[in-house]
Structures are given as structure tokens and as C-alpha cells.
Design a protein around this motif. Sequence first.
Motif, PDB file in Angstrom:
ATOM      1  N   VAL A 129      12.210  17.185   6.269  1.00 36.93           N
ATOM      2  CA  VAL A 129      12.505  15.814   6.271  1.00 36.93           C
ATOM      3  C   VAL A 129      13.539  15.685   5.272  1.00 36.93           C
ATOM      4  O   VAL A 129      13.245  15.922   4.092  1.00 36.93           O
ATOM      5  CB  VAL A 129      11.385  15.004   6.063  1.00 36.93           C
ATOM      6  N   ALA A 130      14.639  15.081   5.564  1.00 37.75           N
ATOM      7  CA  ALA A 130      15.462  14.445   4.641  1.00 37.75           C
ATOM      8  C   ALA A 130      15.307  12.932   4.688  1.00 37.75           C
ATOM      9  O   ALA A 130      15.798  12.166   5.524  1.00 37.75           O
ATOM     10  CB  ALA A 130      16.997  14.626   5.172  1.00 37.75           C
ATOM     11  N   LEU A 131      14.892  12.418   3.490  1.00 41.29           N
ATOM     12  CA  LEU A 131      14.666  11.100   3.276  1.00 41.29           C
ATOM     13  C   LEU A 131      16.022  10.515   2.365  1.00 41.29           C
ATOM     14  O   LEU A 131      16.135  11.076   1.387  1.00 41.29           O
ATOM     15  CB  LEU A 131      13.637  10.657   2.459  1.00 41.29           C
TER      16      LEU A 131
ATOM     17  N   ALA B  28       3.785  -1.363  10.242  1.00 43.13           N
ATOM     18  CA  ALA B  28       2.683  -0.368  10.575  1.00 43.13           C
ATOM     19  C   ALA B  28       3.223   0.878  11.351  1.00 43.13           C
ATOM     20  O   ALA B  28       2.829   1.967  11.354  1.00 43.13           O
ATOM     21  CB  ALA B  28       1.717  -1.174  11.700  1.00 43.13           C
ATOM     22  N   VAL B  29       4.465   0.614  11.755  1.00 42.27           N
ATOM     23  CA  VAL B  29       4.978   1.878  12.371  1.00 42.27           C
ATOM     24  C   VAL B  29       5.724   2.915  11.710  1.00 42.27           C
ATOM     25  O   VAL B  29       5.757   4.108  12.217  1.00 42.27           O
ATOM     26  CB  VAL B  29       6.478   1.407  13.482  1.00 42.27           C
ATOM     27  N   VAL B  30       5.529   2.651  10.526  1.00 41.55           N
ATOM     28  CA  VAL B  30       5.840   3.765   9.393  1.00 41.55           C
ATOM     29  C   VAL B  30       4.601   4.238   8.500  1.00 41.55           C
ATOM     30  O   VAL B  30       4.743   4.883   7.612  1.00 41.55           O
ATOM     31  CB  VAL B  30       7.142   3.321   8.452  1.00 41.55           C
ATOM     32  N   LEU B  31       3.533   3.867   9.332  1.00 41.22           N
ATOM     33  CA  LEU B  31       2.169   3.959   8.182  1.00 41.22           C
ATOM     34  C   LEU B  31       1.642   5.425   8.893  1.00 41.22           C
ATOM     35  O   LEU B  31       1.084   5.173  10.102  1.00 41.22           O
ATOM     36  CB  LEU B  31       1.230   2.872   8.324  1.00 41.22           C
ATOM     37  N   PRO B  32       1.649   6.334   8.180  1.00 46.62           N
ATOM     38  CA  PRO B  32       0.825   7.582   8.628  1.00 46.62           C
ATOM     39  C   PRO B  32      -0.569   7.328   8.910  1.00 46.62           C
ATOM     40  O   PRO B  32      -1.217   6.733   8.312  1.00 46.62           O
ATOM     41  CB  PRO B  32       1.066   8.520   7.440  1.00 46.62           C
ATOM     42  N   GLY B  33      -0.897   7.784  10.232  1.00 44.78           N
ATOM     43  CA  GLY B  33      -2.181   7.809  10.583  1.00 44.78           C
ATOM     44  C   GLY B  33      -2.506   6.496  11.687  1.00 44.78           C
ATOM     45  O   GLY B  33      -3.507   6.375  12.376  1.00 44.78           O
ATOM     46  N   HIS B  34      -1.496   5.596  11.703  1.00 46.80           N
ATOM     47  CA  HIS B  34      -1.775   4.583  12.492  1.00 46.80           C
ATOM     48  C   HIS B  34      -1.431   4.720  13.719  1.00 46.80           C
ATOM     49  O   HIS B  34      -0.895   5.994  14.047  1.00 46.80           O
ATOM     50  CB  HIS B  34      -0.701   3.376  12.005  1.00 46.80           C
TER      51      HIS B  34
ATOM     52  N   TYR C 280       9.339   2.979  -0.081  1.00 47.45           N
ATOM     53  CA  TYR C 280       8.302   3.002   0.844  1.00 47.45           C
ATOM     54  C   TYR C 280       8.342   3.865   1.956  1.00 47.45           C
ATOM     55  O   TYR C 280       7.043   4.019   2.579  1.00 47.45           O
ATOM     56  CB  TYR C 280       8.360   1.602   1.469  1.00 47.45           C
ATOM     57  N   LEU C 281       9.079   4.743   2.216  1.00 46.98           N
ATOM     58  CA  LEU C 281       9.074   5.743   3.289  1.00 46.98           C
ATOM     59  C   LEU C 281       8.793   7.138   2.853  1.00 46.98           C
ATOM     60  O   LEU C 281       8.608   7.947   3.698  1.00 46.98           O
ATOM     61  CB  LEU C 281      10.477   5.827   3.996  1.00 46.98           C
ATOM     62  N   ARG C 282       8.537   7.143   1.331  1.00 43.67           N
ATOM     63  CA  ARG C 282       8.008   8.508   0.728  1.00 43.67           C
ATOM     64  C   ARG C 282       6.609   8.985   1.514  1.00 43.67           C
ATOM     65  O   ARG C 282       6.464  10.287   1.877  1.00 43.67           O
ATOM     66  CB  ARG C 282       8.002   8.336  -0.534  1.00 43.67           C
ATOM     67  N   PRO C 283       5.697   7.951   1.654  1.00 46.47           N
ATOM     68  CA  PRO C 283       4.439   8.435   2.442  1.00 46.47           C
ATOM     69  C   PRO C 283       4.854   9.469   3.853  1.00 46.47           C
ATOM     70  O   PRO C 283       4.241  10.096   4.046  1.00 46.47           O
ATOM     71  CB  PRO C 283       3.579   7.358   2.448  1.00 46.47           C
ATOM     72  N   ALA C 284       5.751   8.084   4.416  1.00 44.75           N
ATOM     73  CA  ALA C 284       5.997   8.860   5.824  1.00 44.75           C
ATOM     74  C   ALA C 284       6.810  10.459   5.771  1.00 44.75           C
ATOM     75  O   ALA C 284       6.536  11.141   6.603  1.00 44.75           O
ATOM     76  CB  ALA C 284       6.955   7.873   6.636  1.00 44.75           C
TER      77      ALA C 284
ATOM     78  N   ASN D 196       0.892  -1.124  -0.001  1.00 42.07           N
ATOM     79  CA  ASN D 196       0.089   0.135  -0.086  1.00 42.07           C
ATOM     80  C   ASN D 196       0.875   1.253   0.046  1.00 42.07           C
ATOM     81  O   ASN D 196       0.511   2.040  -0.536  1.00 42.07           O
ATOM     82  CB  ASN D 196      -1.049  -0.106   1.162  1.00 42.07           C
ATOM     83  N   LEU D 197       1.952   1.403   0.743  1.00 45.50           N
ATOM     84  CA  LEU D 197       2.849   2.357   0.697  1.00 45.50           C
ATOM     85  C   LEU D 197       3.403   2.547  -0.384  1.00 45.50           C
ATOM     86  O   LEU D 197       3.514   3.791  -1.029  1.00 45.50           O
ATOM     87  CB  LEU D 197       3.946   2.362   1.835  1.00 45.50           C
ATOM     88  N   LEU D 198       3.987   1.408  -1.220  1.00 45.89           N
ATOM     89  CA  LEU D 198       4.671   1.566  -2.282  1.00 45.89           C
ATOM     90  C   LEU D 198       3.912   1.946  -3.512  1.00 45.89           C
ATOM     91  O   LEU D 198       4.082   2.702  -4.584  1.00 45.89           O
ATOM     92  CB  LEU D 198       5.215   0.248  -2.794  1.00 45.89           C
TER      93      LEU D 198
END
Length: 255
Positions: free
Chosen positions: A82-84, A238-244, A67-71, A18-20
Motif C-alpha cells: 500500500v502506498a498512502l 464508514a467506507v474506510v473503516l476496517p472491519g465494517h 485518517y487513512l493510516r488505519p486503512a 476514532n480513526l485519527l
Amino acid sequence: MIEDNSIDISAERQILQNLLALDIASEEIERYGVHPDQFIEWYGNPDGKPVCLVHGGIFHGCANVAYLRPAALALGEAGYRVALVEYRYVAGSPDFALADLETLARHPILENAIWVGHSLGAVLVFNILFNPELTPKHAVGLAPIFDLRRDVEEFHNRVPSLVTQWMGGSPVTIPDVYAAFDPAVIYARLGADGFSSSDLRLDIIHGVQDQTVPVNRSHELSGEPFSVALVPEANHNAVVLPGHDAWILFLGALG
């Protein structure tokens, strides 16, 4: 550790997919080296508090920033700068990744940033935090690996071991490399008193339902001068899922 038929990682994979699937990319790219993987994707207001976000992903076959772009986007919208960061991932040579992170730790914006690492990315972040020659003082580990030797030893029956591949061997075959690179070993040398006297801060957030990095490892760190939060309904991704629920704790750790 790698995937095992005896555990169900479908929920973790679904979150990753889902993140990707989200169409997110930064238009602000900074290169810090000549290698194609040495770059920073910037998100958020340049005047916001800086956060350096370091991916893991090798356990689920996604060892890059995607996969961390949404975060990163969500943190930027929350007011952070934020520096990804992408870095060189070379199987058998973890020193390439660490060298890149040490370069980033001397970046004028990131030298005083909060450093955040997910999964194997937390190994690199802990190395930065525990290095007295570098200036970052606050790190957050999301579903982190803290003890590389333990990971290899507990999952010795899984072949091949991704940690062993990345490190270039096992703790038995290359003990000097683990002694120099394993956060648990480095922290043992520093000690709780050395950690506290260095004015360091480490927050750990770990999902109880994690099927990739066992949550008991973080729970056992509760006796150290760290802040450890265990999230009942969260898994490895889930720990990197915004809104969780885990995300709310993450934002609190950054505050």
C-alpha cells in the motif's frame, strides 16, 4: 459541499475521530518531490499487489493522510503493498494536486497499481483512470464525488463551498477549469464505449447513510459500465473503516 446545520454528521465525525485517535504511522517514507507534502507512506509486504490510496478529508477538516493510516495498515496486513500518498492541496489551484498524482501514476510500482480514492480523493483517482496517457487500469471510488459541477450546483446555498474554494471558482466563473478537471466531463468525452474498449475498471462503494456526498449520485451511475455497491449501514467515513461491512465489499473490489 460543506457542513450544514440541517443534517446530522455526528456519526461520520465520530468515525473520523476514532480513526485519527489510533497511533499508526509508517516507518517507510518515500519522497517524490521537494515539497513537504510530496511523500508516500508505504505499508505491507513489498511483494504484495500494489494499491495507491488517496485521501480526501476536506469536508471534515482533515485534508491529509492521517485518517487513512488505519486503512493502509489493514490493507498491508491483508497482503497488499500500500502506498498512502500525500499531495499538495492548494485552495484555488487543483492542478497542484493533479500534477502530483500524475507523477505518482508514473512511479514504477504505482503505474500498474489499483488506485483508490475516498471522497474528494476519488476526483483525483478518476482523473488518473480516465487519462489515456497513464497506465493505471483499475480504480475504486469510496464515497466518491464524480461530478464537481453538480456538487457546486446542488449546494449553491452553502457558503463558502469547499469545492469552489479548491477549484478556484464556480462552474460559471471558470468553466474551462471544470471542463479539464471534472471527472463527469472527462468521462462524457470518453464515453461508455471508450471506457470499455480501454479495458478500464471502476468500482464504486457508497454508504446509503452518507451525509456528506449524497448516495443517489453513485446510484445514478449504475447504468454506466461501472460496478456500484451501495452499503445500507454505512456513512461517508464508514467506507474506510476496517472491519465494517463496507470494508468487506472494498476487499472484494480489490480482488
